[in-house]
Motif scaffolding. Structure first.
Motif, short mmCIF file in Angstrom:
data_model
loop_
_atom_site.label_atom_id
_atom_site.label_comp_id
_atom_site.label_asym_id
_atom_site.label_seq_id
_atom_site.Cartn_x
_atom_site.Cartn_y
_atom_site.Cartn_z
N UNK A 98 34.43 74.19 19.74
CA UNK A 98 35.58 74.35 20.62
C UNK A 98 35.13 74.23 22.06
N UNK A 99 35.64 75.11 22.91
CA UNK A 99 35.27 75.07 24.33
C UNK A 99 34.19 76.09 24.66
N UNK A 100 33.50 76.62 23.63
CA UNK A 100 32.33 77.45 23.89
C UNK A 100 32.56 78.94 23.82
N UNK A 101 33.60 79.37 23.11
CA UNK A 101 33.91 80.80 23.05
C UNK A 101 32.72 81.64 22.59
N UNK A 102 31.94 81.11 21.63
CA UNK A 102 30.80 81.86 21.10
C UNK A 102 29.51 81.51 21.82
#
Length: 275
Positions: A98-102
């Motif tokens: 995704x956009x780097x949530x983790x």
């Protein structure tokens, strides 16, 4: 076939429900976007509401940050329980980032490793590239190959990826992850297990009988413009049994552990080792 299943699979009823859901979602998105306009930036960059929804499933900013931190800690704990210490890693891949949530939560700590993030959504990747440094970003196609050489990673994790793919997609991606994982490396992938199934009252006995018989259920709900998550039509919802995972995924990897509710206290975590 039960009454609920006939209603779910009756296309006009499903279309009407999805249309109403879409309209309500757009209204909520407009309100949240308007409310957040001009607010102070958080200490950690947080994507706009429309993008948060795609990777988080809700519009709430605070929970986006909190859940990202929780999932990162889950990955650390699962990896180390499997004997893969973060300090021993050289290259770590977030598959379906995704956009780097983790992965953004692994940037600040002292580290010998290099971080990689790949996703099918160019908009999510573009936001990550613009706002989260210290990560090597890439857009991958819907099907393999990934833009990496063989034996590239010591640790690969994929949160809420195989929970949305049908059996064919899952098999080709398992084979591709096997290709880019180093011998002896650890992989952590998540599935919708019995905890999630128990919470879905809409699924009648015929669906439950199907997953008991086959071990996997792929549920196709909304398509086209009515998909509020913004992902392609092939991206739906999949459920697995533990027995299925052990039977089928062991064709690609050694299964180290299967941790019920191991990710976010919701999805089951499958911990694998590349042979």
């Amino acid at each position: 076939m039960g009454i609920r299943r006939r209603l779910i699979e009756f296309k006009p009823a499903r279309t009407a429900f999805n249309a109403a859901t879409y309209v309500l979602f757009q209204a909520r998105l407009f309100v949240v976007t308007l409310r957040e306009r001009g607010t102070d930036a958080a200490q950690e960059p947080v994507p706009p509401a429309k993008i948060r929804w795609r990777v988080h499933g809700t519009l709430d900013k605070e929970s986006y940050v909190a859940v990202g931190k929780l999932l990162a800690q889950n990955i650390r704990d699962l990896s180390e329980a499997a004997g893969q210490d973060f300090s021993s890693c050289k290259d770590i891949l977030d598959f379906g980032s995704g956009c780097g949530r983790v992965i953004q939560n692994f940037r600040s700590e002292p580290r010998p490793y290099t971080l990689y993030a790949t996703d099918i959504d160019p908009e999510l990747v573009a936001w990550g590239q613009s706002n989260l440094d210290g990560i090597n970003w890439s857009v991958n196609a819907h099907r393999p190959p990934l833009p990496f050489d063989e034996d590239s990673f010591d640790l690969i994790y994929g949160i809420s990826v195989f929970t949305h793919l049908d059996e064919d997609f899952q098999n080709v991606w398992l084979a591709e992850l096997q290709r880019v994982a180093r011998p002896g490396s650890t992989l952590i992938l998540t599935v919708h297990g019995k905890h999630v199934l128990k919470g879905l009252r809409m699924l009648d006995e015929s669906y439950l009988d199907e997953i008991k018989e086959r071990g996997i259920l792929f549920f196709n709900w909304a398509n086209g413009k009515l998909k509020v998550d913004g992902f392609p039509d092939f991206y739906q919802t999949a459920f697995h049994t533990k027995d299925y995972v052990y039977r089928e995924w062991s064709k690609y990897f050694d299964i180290v552990d299967y941790v019920e509710r191991g990710i976010g206290n919701y999805q089951d975590a499958v911990v694998l080792r590349n042979r």
